[in-house]
Design a protein around this motif. Structure first.
Motif, mmCIF file in Angstrom:
data_model
loop_
_atom_site.group_PDB
_atom_site.id
_atom_site.type_symbol
_atom_site.label_atom_id
_atom_site.label_comp_id
_atom_site.label_asym_id
_atom_site.label_seq_id
_atom_site.Cartn_x
_atom_site.Cartn_y
_atom_site.Cartn_z
ATOM 1 N N SER A 103 1.618 7.281 -8.390
ATOM 2 C CA SER A 103 2.172 5.998 -7.952
ATOM 3 C C SER A 103 1.209 4.884 -8.322
ATOM 4 C CB SER A 103 2.403 5.997 -6.431
ATOM 5 O OG SER A 103 3.367 6.965 -6.085
ATOM 6 N N ILE A 104 1.738 3.847 -8.938
ATOM 7 C CA ILE A 104 0.930 2.742 -9.446
ATOM 8 C C ILE A 104 1.452 1.430 -8.875
ATOM 9 C CG2 ILE A 104 0.153 1.528 -11.528
ATOM 10 C CD1 ILE A 104 0.989 4.143 -13.045
ATOM 11 N N GLY A 105 0.547 0.559 -8.475
ATOM 12 C CA GLY A 105 0.920 -0.785 -8.063
ATOM 13 C C GLY A 105 0.553 -1.775 -9.156
ATOM 14 N N THR A 106 1.370 -2.802 -9.324
ATOM 15 C CA THR A 106 1.081 -3.808 -10.342
ATOM 16 C C THR A 106 1.677 -5.141 -9.920
ATOM 17 O OG1 THR A 106 1.179 -4.318 -12.717
ATOM 18 C CG2 THR A 106 3.152 -3.366 -11.714
ATOM 19 N N PHE A 107 1.429 -6.187 -10.705
ATOM 20 C CA PHE A 107 2.004 -7.499 -10.405
ATOM 21 C C PHE A 107 2.948 -7.899 -11.535
ATOM 22 C CE2 PHE A 107 -2.203 -7.852 -12.232
ATOM 23 C CZ PHE A 107 -2.098 -8.809 -13.229
ATOM 24 N N PRO A 108 3.893 -8.804 -11.274
ATOM 25 C CA PRO A 108 5.008 -9.026 -12.204
ATOM 26 C C PRO A 108 4.632 -9.374 -13.635
ATOM 27 C CG PRO A 108 5.510 -9.993 -10.079
ATOM 28 C CD PRO A 108 4.083 -9.528 -10.005
ATOM 29 N N THR A 109 3.669 -10.279 -13.852
ATOM 30 C CA THR A 109 3.376 -10.663 -15.236
ATOM 31 C C THR A 109 2.863 -9.481 -16.055
ATOM 32 O OG1 THR A 109 1.232 -11.498 -14.454
ATOM 33 C CG2 THR A 109 2.948 -13.119 -14.881
ATOM 34 N N LEU A 131 5.961 9.163 -13.020
ATOM 35 C CA LEU A 131 5.339 7.890 -12.691
ATOM 36 C C LEU A 131 6.245 7.065 -11.779
ATOM 37 C CD1 LEU A 131 3.759 6.571 -16.016
ATOM 38 C CD2 LEU A 131 2.561 7.301 -13.952
ATOM 39 N N SER A 132 5.636 6.461 -10.766
ATOM 40 C CA SER A 132 6.332 5.522 -9.899
ATOM 41 C C SER A 132 5.547 4.217 -9.908
ATOM 42 C CB SER A 132 6.415 6.084 -8.472
ATOM 43 O OG SER A 132 6.932 5.119 -7.586
ATOM 44 N N VAL A 133 6.215 3.112 -10.235
ATOM 45 C CA VAL A 133 5.540 1.819 -10.355
ATOM 46 C C VAL A 133 6.155 0.830 -9.388
ATOM 47 C CG1 VAL A 133 4.894 -0.057 -11.913
ATOM 48 C CG2 VAL A 133 5.091 2.283 -12.794
ATOM 49 N N ARG A 134 5.302 0.155 -8.620
ATOM 50 C CA ARG A 134 5.783 -0.870 -7.700
ATOM 51 C C ARG A 134 5.123 -2.195 -8.039
ATOM 52 N NH1 ARG A 134 4.409 -2.599 -1.638
ATOM 53 N NH2 ARG A 134 6.240 -3.870 -1.269
ATOM 54 N N SER A 135 5.943 -3.221 -8.277
ATOM 55 C CA SER A 135 5.448 -4.569 -8.525
ATOM 56 C C SER A 135 5.497 -5.350 -7.220
ATOM 57 C CB SER A 135 6.305 -5.250 -9.596
ATOM 58 O OG SER A 135 5.843 -6.568 -9.828
ATOM 59 N N ALA A 136 4.371 -5.975 -6.847
ATOM 60 C CA ALA A 136 4.303 -6.639 -5.549
ATOM 61 C C ALA A 136 3.276 -7.771 -5.573
ATOM 62 C CB ALA A 136 3.944 -5.628 -4.457
ATOM 63 N N ARG A 137 3.209 -8.493 -4.461
ATOM 64 C CA ARG A 137 2.199 -9.537 -4.301
ATOM 65 C C ARG A 137 0.828 -8.913 -4.074
ATOM 66 N NH1 ARG A 137 3.876 -14.705 -3.345
ATOM 67 N NH2 ARG A 137 6.119 -15.034 -3.134
ATOM 68 N N PHE A 138 -0.195 -9.724 -4.281
ATOM 69 C CA PHE A 138 -1.580 -9.258 -4.232
ATOM 70 C C PHE A 138 -1.883 -8.511 -2.931
ATOM 71 C CE2 PHE A 138 -6.123 -9.391 -3.890
ATOM 72 C CZ PHE A 138 -6.604 -9.441 -5.187
ATOM 73 N N GLU A 139 -1.564 -9.130 -1.793
ATOM 74 C CA GLU A 139 -1.907 -8.530 -0.500
ATOM 75 C C GLU A 139 -1.203 -7.193 -0.298
ATOM 76 O OE1 GLU A 139 -0.825 -11.580 -0.986
ATOM 77 O OE2 GLU A 139 -2.634 -12.771 -0.577
ATOM 78 N N LEU A 152 -3.509 4.083 -7.504
ATOM 79 C CA LEU A 152 -4.288 3.026 -8.130
ATOM 80 C C LEU A 152 -3.386 1.817 -8.312
ATOM 81 C CD1 LEU A 152 -3.183 3.149 -11.305
ATOM 82 C CD2 LEU A 152 -4.805 5.022 -11.443
ATOM 83 N N CYS A 153 -3.993 0.660 -8.527
ATOM 84 C CA CYS A 153 -3.174 -0.529 -8.740
ATOM 85 C C CYS A 153 -3.900 -1.511 -9.640
ATOM 86 C CB CYS A 153 -2.784 -1.190 -7.418
ATOM 87 S SG CYS A 153 -4.127 -2.045 -6.576
ATOM 88 N N LEU A 154 -3.140 -2.428 -10.183
ATOM 89 C CA LEU A 154 -3.670 -3.476 -11.043
ATOM 90 C C LEU A 154 -3.687 -4.786 -10.261
ATOM 91 C CD1 LEU A 154 -1.767 -2.121 -14.062
ATOM 92 C CD2 LEU A 154 -4.219 -2.577 -14.126
#
Length: 312
Positions: A103-109, A131-139, A152-154
């Protein structure tokens, strides 16, 4: 290692037992660690002594001490057991990459620009990993990482607000420049590079909901000696590009935001004055990284090295 120059190999399990008994100084303590009964350990060590052809331990009322032969064999055994454990770990990691999930976290851009390049390469190398990807706000990204919802996340940060958290390990992936968007019919559209001072009379299109790009604009404009006039609040960068394209104003955006560029806008450089945004890979400090996480980390940095020039 051979018995009397013969062909019989020592049993690796008995060597491991010898190492533990020597290090613990006690058959009982070694048995507890290795999850055997003391009698079973004693039996296996007697068999090892038969293989060696000489005593390995001196039994005393308060434990055991190795003989000279026991010290020599235990020294070799430590290396052998260590190598076997390393081999097992390597095999376990390989097996871990043949199945499982990440599972990966990322931001929209980044989800709309760089990350798909990484995912394509990763899935080609490790097709069995889901793979699972979630786009979200920083917090939200940080919260998901801390709770273990993502492995992990970006993230991102700017020089005036560096991200730091003792519980999170960060690795810089690349730096990206900030650029200016103008309509193709804008009087500055024929330039490749502009100064913020050239834009002080413009109406600005920014992201809504106190998006961080608002601070980037204000800092850049203030450094050039003016206060920006906000003319439109966009919900995303595609909307911002559309408004720029019809002359509603100009915009300041990170370069990854124009990976999918509207046909009726021009992207202009701010040169050396452009604020640089760091893109970061974040992982928890206190966890053992799964094989899939290690593999994704490696793939991510490889793709970043190939494309770093695209974002400056």
């Amino acid at each position: 290692m051979l018995k009397d120059q013969g062909s019989e190999l020592f049993d690796i399990r008995r060597l491991a037992l010898l190492v533990e008994v020597v290090e613990q100084g006690s058959i009982t303590a070694a048995a507890d660690l290795m999850m055997y009964t003391p009698s079973a350990v004693s039996q296996q060590l007697r068999k090892l002594e038969q293989e060696v052809g000489q005593p390995l331990l001196n039994r005393r009322s308060r434990g055991v001490v190795p003989t000279e032969a026991g010290q020599v064999l235990a020294g070799h055994a430590r290396k052998i057991v260590g190598q076997m454990r390393a081999a097992q770990n390597d095999l376990d990691q390989m097996a871990g990459l043949r199945s499982g999930s990440l599972s990966i976290g990322t931001f929209p851009t980044l989800a709309g620009s760089f990350l798909p390049l990484v995912i394509r390469a990763f899935k080609k190398r490790y097709p069995a990993i889901a793979l699972s990807v979630r786009s979200a706000r920083f917090e939200e990204l940080v919260s998901d990482l801390e709770s273990g919802d993502t492995g992990l996340c970006l993230l991102w940060d700017y020089p005036w607000n560096r991200f730091h958290d003792d519980s999170i390990r960060i690795t810089e992936v690349f730096q990206e420049s900030t650029v200016i968007l103008v309509a193709k019919g804008h009087h500055l559209a024929d330039r490749d590079e502009v100064r913020m001072a050239d834009l002080q009379k413009e109406s600005w299109i920014v992201r809504a909901d106190s998006h961080p790009v608002v601070e980037v604009l204000k800092r850049s404009a203030n450094a050039a000696g003016f206060e920006p006039t906000i003319g439109f609040l966009a919900n995303d960068y595609q909307e911002a590009q559309a408004m720029v394209s019809v002359g509603m104003g100009v915009a300041i955006v990170p370069k990854t935001a124009v990976a999918l560029q509207h046909p009726d806008i021009r992207v202009l450089s701010l040169g050396a004055a452009a604020p640089l945004r760091r893109v970061l890979l974040a992982q928890r400090q206190d966890k053992v990284y799964a094989p899939a996480e290690v593999a994704f980390h490696t793939t991510l940095l490889e793709i970043a090295r190939e494309h770093v020039a695209d974002y400056l």
